[in-house]
Design an enzyme around this catalytic site. Structure first.
Site: not given
Length: 443
Positions: A116-117, A159
């Site tokens: 997700k980062t 995020e």
């Protein structure tokens, strides 16, 4: 929050907290914060005029009209208790994030057990190259934008973290679901409850963009889909080619071949992240060519297969991977580009994760020939021998155990040669240990 002037952050040095603090500082608020020690984020905030306190003390909250805390802050934290006694409003990090998101007409929340980062940063690059009116809150240090970038008030990318079900407090316009894997089971009754939370998060958004190759993500109804394997997905990566570990592919959009994208980061897993970002951009009707250019300009996140330097001709690489599935992906990338022998130094992150996923860690690490298991990064937890790094090392016949940088030096210094690679894996302080080790070796 309009009438507030002074906002105080407990644990301001965290990657997410520091980004939110900077956002409010740029919008005219007086911002202060405390943390147990200095780090790069704290120094950056001080340079922007944020008042920083090292150490937690009751007097730090004096004058604050709102206090923000994150999930790592203990309920008996002295600043938290002082704010409660003074009747100063308290909000969690995710509640503040949700409030900020509501101020943007278009918000994108990126969820998933892994990636997700990187996917959040890729979204930022793709959208920014298309319109520039984008603000991003990234859970890592993007090489270009850092962990926070204020580029306008139209798009907001962030995020959405599943820890303690935090992401269920967010209401993005677009929800991205990259994948679902068993992790943070200390916060959920079982894997099914975790999976249901991911699906619930995505289903709450007006628009959902999900990985059709992931069994759980594919449950999300009425979603835009992306995939490498499912040829019926809306966005499919075709004609994949690896160039020294960096992948190029052609995007097939609803059956029609389109632009070719050449990634400047390592690993096949990043094709999924790029597809997700591309799908977001196409949903907002941006040109495929501009989106592709933006994705090609993305050169990575610190601690995501980050090159630290060389010693004795051996490359030192650091990666944030701390979950078995992430480790599998990073090992595949490393083996693809390593010309010599691969050495792996792995630091388990929390006793609970190691204990809950013990067999998975054994399966992933058992084939690593030159393996060192470094002392556990406890984070918020107390010692548990069943989930300790030492116990993990004992159950891996090919592994050594190390508790100090000096021990790593004794092991690595005599054996490294040109073409070798040393891969440091973990989400704890192994990154700092790796950099210090390299410094000592080269000196």
């Amino acid at each position: 929050m309009v009438r507030l002037k002074h906002i105080h952050f407990i644990g301001i040095g965290g990657i997410s907290m520091s980004g939110l603090a900077l956002y409010l500082k740029e919008r005219g608020y007086t911002v202060s914060g405390s943390d147990v020690s200095e780090n790069e984020q704290v120094c950056r905030l001080e340079n922007y005029g944020v008042k920083i306190y090292i150490g937690h003390r009751e007097e730090n909250v004096e004058g604050a009209e709102l206090v923000v805390f994150n999930s790592a802050i203990s309920p008996d934290n002295c600043e938290l208790l002082a704010a409660a006694r003074k009747a100063v409003p308290l909000v969690s990090r995710v509640e503040l994030l949700a409030e900020i998101m509501r101020g943007f007409p278009y918000s994108i929340g990126v969820a998933g057990s892994h990636g997700k980062t990187t996917a959040t940063a890729m979204c930022m690059h793709a959208l920014f190259n298309s319109c520039e009116n984008v603000t991003a809150h990234i859970g890592g240090e993007d090489a270009r934008f850092g962990n926070f970038y204020s580029g306008g008030d139209k798009f907001f990318v962030t995020e959405a973290c599943e820890f303690k079900k935090n992401f269920l407090k967010l209401e993005p316009s677009v929800a991205i679901l990259l994948n679902c894997d068993k992790d943070h089971l200390d916060c959920y009754e079982d894997e099914e409850e975790l999976n249901a939370a991911f699906v619930n998060f995505a289903a709450r958004a007006k628009t959902r963009i999900v990985n059709a190759d992931d069994a759980v993500a594919a449950r999300v109804p009425d979603a835009i889909t992306f995939a490498l394997n499912d040829r019926t997905a809306d966005f499919v990566a075709e004609d994949l080619r690896s160039h020294a570990g960096k992948y190029a592919f052609t995007v097939s959009e609803r059956g029609e071949k389109g632009v070719r994208i050449r990634l400047n980061v390592y690993g096949k897993h990043n094709v999924y992240n790029a597809l997700a970002a591309f799908a977001v951009g196409r949903y907002y009707r941006f040109e495929p060519r501009l989106l592709a250019q933006g994705l090609e300009q993305f050169t990575g996140i610190l601690r995501r297969f980050e090159r630290l330097g060389k010693f004795a001709g051996a490359e030192f690489i650091a990666d944030y991977a701390h979950h078995p599935r992430e480790i599998t992906a990073v090992l595949a990338s490393a083996r693809e580009v390593c010309a010599g022998r691969l050495f792996v130094v792995f630091q388990p992150h929390t006793y609970s994760r190691t204990k809950l996923l013990f067999d998975d860690f054994l399966k992933v690490l058992c084939d690593v020939e030159n393996l060192v298991v470094y002392k556990t990064y406890a984070a918020r937890e107390y010692f548990d021998s069943a989930g300790s790094a030492y116990t993990l090392a004992q159950n891996l016949p090919n592994a050594l155990y190390a508790e100090s940088i000096k021990e790593l030096q004794f092991y690595l210094k005599p054996v490294l040669s040109p073409g070798d690679m040393v891969l440091f894996l973990g989400a704890g302080d192994i990154y700092c240990a790796a950099k210090l080790l390299l410094k000592q070796l080269t000196e």
